[in-house]
Every structure is written in structure tokens, then in C-alpha cells.
Write an enzyme that holds these catalytic residues in place. Structure first.
Site, short mmCIF file in Angstrom:
data_model
loop_
_atom_site.label_atom_id
_atom_site.label_comp_id
_atom_site.label_asym_id
_atom_site.label_seq_id
_atom_site.Cartn_x
_atom_site.Cartn_y
_atom_site.Cartn_z
CG ASN A 204 -3.02 -7.50 8.33
OD1 ASN A 204 -2.99 -6.88 9.39
ND2 ASN A 204 -3.89 -7.23 7.37
CD GLU A 205 -7.64 -6.90 8.54
OE1 GLU A 205 -8.21 -7.18 7.47
OE2 GLU A 205 -7.71 -5.78 9.08
CG HIS B 103 -0.66 -6.10 5.65
ND1 HIS B 103 -0.63 -5.40 6.84
CD2 HIS B 103 -1.86 -5.78 5.08
CE1 HIS B 103 -1.71 -4.68 6.97
NE2 HIS B 103 -2.48 -4.89 5.91
CD GLN C 278 -2.92 -1.10 2.32
OE1 GLN C 278 -2.65 -1.78 3.30
NE2 GLN C 278 -4.00 -0.36 2.27
#
Length: 423
Positions: free
Chosen positions: A157-158, A113, A19
């Protein structure tokens, strides 16, 4: 009276490699963004050039008064082809970690991620039984090289994100409105063409493109569980002093009379079923942005009169404290808030959100719940996956024509809370 936080509390902000870094050309997302007819609103391109400007960004974070930085190491950079590890990429992340040390910033590293090497997708992605061993091999390589510089690591992540994605798809298939579904479903034929093109690009059947941000089968969810377990085992062998955790994205799941069973089922799906796989972790990474409310017929729409964020979420900072309390009842581990924030172009509302959320956190701490840190999402306005650059979560605005950084008042506000260790 000011509400105090522990003296060793970790105050920081988070980013994710794809990102912010830019030009992540060997990742699955890069391929997906650049396909003709892509469902991505825009391409990540150079993003906010954090790969080049990380020293400036970490120095800015420190200058605000923050003492921690959560960021991810990009698997597609470290291992661009299976078994081929890139020395320059390792040395880059060594420089990032050293920049943290030089600025008295504690690094909290996420090893996966969302973005994934393209070669892994060709080999079955996050449905392949070989993925846990491949992920553990990558984690081993990173920790052998850099582990002494990494005090905290989040493996994935998540890890529960696919469950929410599956719910979105199910709501669409059952005729939910676009607002309930949460994605633009105006042109399903375009989506079908896009997935055909994806299959061709990866060299597999369209239904065999298993990126991390996709619905999981039960077998695929087991792949996620095993990937965490095998990575944790590998990291422990190599870097025994590194604290290891997993992050989950959790709504504050509420119910009105008649919706209790739906809410209980959602808590099981999104959190409780992960508990056995986190028993031997050192901490838990909690990520929260808003709440969901269930009624007798299932998930209720957000009230029309409710304030909403750019993501279409209800503005509800009280969710964070409620989720911390729920987690603490089921998991006796230190809790690190690894993401919390809002997408908004009104920074005064971001400041108000932070204050309300942190008052909830401090109340939890005063009750004896072991919350060890708060990482705001995010440090920089960045590339919000399929939604492009229009969603502004950052403490720092970025002029992408010049890559100039413009700290927002919220950055200094959160930093002041951190410096004073109170709100």
C-alpha cells in the site's frame, strides 16, 4: 441522463488491518503507540474490533449495495517471529475471505498496509537488503494457504509514501510553517526523546528504526521496488489466477505559471519513477484525496478561503478524475481506485464529495480509460495512525464504548449508486 458504469464495475470500501482490527501486539506500530512519551495521540487498543466483528461488517457492506471489500492481511499476525507462521491467524483470514464469498463480495487483499512485524524492524526494516526476500516469503505463505480465495492482491500500500514524508521533513528543516509541514513540530525535544526510546525498545540505534512510514534513503526506496518485484514473482508462481497490483498515493499535481518544473519533478518522484517496476502488473491501485499546486518557489499553501477536511487537506473531489487521466497517459493498465474519500464530521459533504469524484471517474470511463473499480476510504471510522480516532473517514460510525456500528447516510448513498451502476 444518468452516467453509467461498466456492468462488472467493482464498488466497495477499504480498511487496513492495524487501523480496524485491534490488539495487533506484534506490529511495530503497537510498540510505537505504547511507549512512554509516544507521539501518537492515543493507542489503537481494540480499535473498532474488526478482528472479531468482521462478519457483521462485511454483511453491512453488502447490505448497502457494495460488491467489493479491500482489506489487508496483517504480516505481524501471520509471522509474529521470523520464520514462525501462525496457523490461527491464517485461519482467521480464511474466515474473512469466506465471509466475503458468502456475501457475494469480491475481496481485494493488500499484503502490506504500513504496519510491520517488530522482528523485521530489529533486522533493519525497510532499509535492509534482506527485506524483499522476507516479504516474498510471507506473501508466498499467504498465497499458498489462501490464494484460491483471492482474485485481486495489492502487494504494498502506497509504495511512494516515504517520498511525501521526506518532503514534510524537508519543509520543516527549511523553516516551513506547521500548516505547510503537515505535522506538529511544537516540541522537537519530545520527538528526539521519543526516537531514543524507540531505538531502545527495538534494540537498535534510533537512526536504524526503519518503519514503513519513514523517510527512505535511495537504498531504502530500492528495497521497496524489489519487495514488490519479488512478491509479484512469488505470487505468480503460487496463484497464477490472482491479479496483482501496487498502490500509490497520488495528488492531483497542478501548477500556476512558473511552477511547471516543480510540478513535473513531483510527478516524477511520486509516480513516474515507479513505472518500470509496474510493467508486468495486472492492474494499478490509484489512491487520491486532494490536489497540490506548485508555483515558481515550490509548493503553494492551501488558500485561506478554501474548504478543508479534518486532515487539513483542501476539499477537492475533482482531483480524482484528473489523476486517473494523468495515470492513463503513462500506464496502459486497468486502474482500480483503491482509496478515495475525506475525513469530515459533515456527512452531507462526504456525499457531495463522492458524487463529484465519481462524475469525474465516469467521464474518464466514457473516454475509454479502463477504470475497473472504486473503493471508498474507508468502510469504518478508524484509527488514523499518529492522529488517533479523531479523524472520521468512514461510511460507518463506531461507538467505541460498545463497538456498535452506525451506518451513515453516505453508506446508503454510495450503495445506491452501486446498485444502479450510475450516478
Amino acid at each position: 441522463m444518468a452516467l453509467r458504469f461498466p456492468e462488472d464495475f467493482l464498488w466497495g470500501a477499504s480498511t487496513a488491518a492495524h487501523q480496524v482490527e485491534g490488539n495487533n501486539t506484534n506490529s511495530d506500530f503497537w510498540l510505537m503507540e505504547n511507549l512512554e512519551g509516544s507521539l501518537f495521540k492515543e493507542r489503537s487498543g481494540s480499535a473498532v474490533d474488526h478482528y472479531r466483528l468482521f462478519k457483521e461488517d462485511i454483511a453491512l457492506l453488502s447490505s448497502f449495495g457494495l460488491n467489493s471489500y479491500r482489506f489487508s492481511i496483517e504480516w505481524a499476525r501471520i509471522e509474529p517471529e521470523e520464520g514462525q507462521f501462525d496457523r490461527a491467524a491464517i485461519e482467521h483470514y480464511r474466515e474473512v475471505l469466506l465471509a466475503c464469498r458468502n456475501n457475494n463480495v469480491t475481496p481485494i487483499v493488500t499484503l502490506h498496509h504500513f504496519s510491520t512485524p517488530q522482528w523485521l524492524i530489529r533486522e533493519g526494516g525497510w532499509e535492509s537488503p534482506e527485506t524483499p526476500a522476507r516479504f516474498a516469503r510471507y506473501c508466498s505463505h499467504v498465497m499458498k494457504e489462501l490464494g484460491e480465495l483471492i482474485p485481486y492482491v495489492c502487494t504494498i500500500n502506497e509504495a511512494n509514501i516515504s517520498i511525501g514524508i521526506a518532503k514534510i521533513i524537508k519543509r520543516h528543516q527549511s523553516g516551513g510553517s506547521q500548516a505547510q509541514v503537515g505535522i506538529n513540530t511544537d516540541n522537537m525535544s519530545q520527538m528526539q526523546k521519543y526516537f531514543m526510546a524507540l531505538g531502545q525498545a527495538f534494540g537498535v540505534h534510533p537512526q536504524q528504526v526503519h518503519s514503513f512510514l519513514g523517510a527512505r534513503s535511495e537504498k531504502g526506496l530500492e528495497v521497496i521496488f524489489k519487495s514488490h518485484l519479488e512478491a509479484r514473482s512469488a505470487i505468480r508462481r503460487i496463484s497464477p489466477n490472482t491479479q496483482i497490483g501496487l498502490t500509490l498515493s497520488l495528488y492531483d499535481i497542478q501548477s500556476i505559471p512558473g511552477g511547471e518544473e516543480h510540478a513535473a519533478h513531483a510527478w516524477h518522484e511520486e509516480f513516474l519513477q515507479f513505472l518500470p517496476y509496474m510493467e508486468d502488473d495486472d492492474f494499478f491501485g490509484l489512491q487520491n484525496y486532494t490536489r497540490t499546486v506548485y508555483g515558481p518557489e515550490g509548493l503553494l499553501p492551501i488558500p485561506v478561503e478554501a474548504e478543508k477536511t479534518q486532515m487539513g487537506n483542501e476539499y477537492y473531489p475533482e482531483a480524482l478524475g484528473a489523476v486517473v487521466r494523468f495515470v492513463s497517459k503513462h500506464l496502459e493498465k486497468p486502474i482500480m481506485i483503491t482509496e478515495n474519500g475525506i475525513a469530515t464530521d459533515n456527512d452531507e459533504r462526504r456525499i457531495a464529495f463522492v458524487d463529484s469524484a465519481l462524475k469525474g471517474v465516469q467521464a474518464c470511463i466514457s473516454e475509454g480509460i479502463p477504470v475497473i473499480g472504486y473503493m471508498h476510504w474507508s468502510l469504518l471510522d478508524n484509527f488514523e495512525w499518529q492522529l488517533g480516532f479523531s479523524k472520521t473517514f468512514g461510511l460507518i460510525e463506531v461507538d467505541r464504548t460498545t463497538q456498535e456500528r452506525k451506518p451513515k447516510p453516505s453508506a446508503y448513498h454510495l450503495g445506491s449508486i452501486a446498485r444502479n451502476n450510475s450516478i
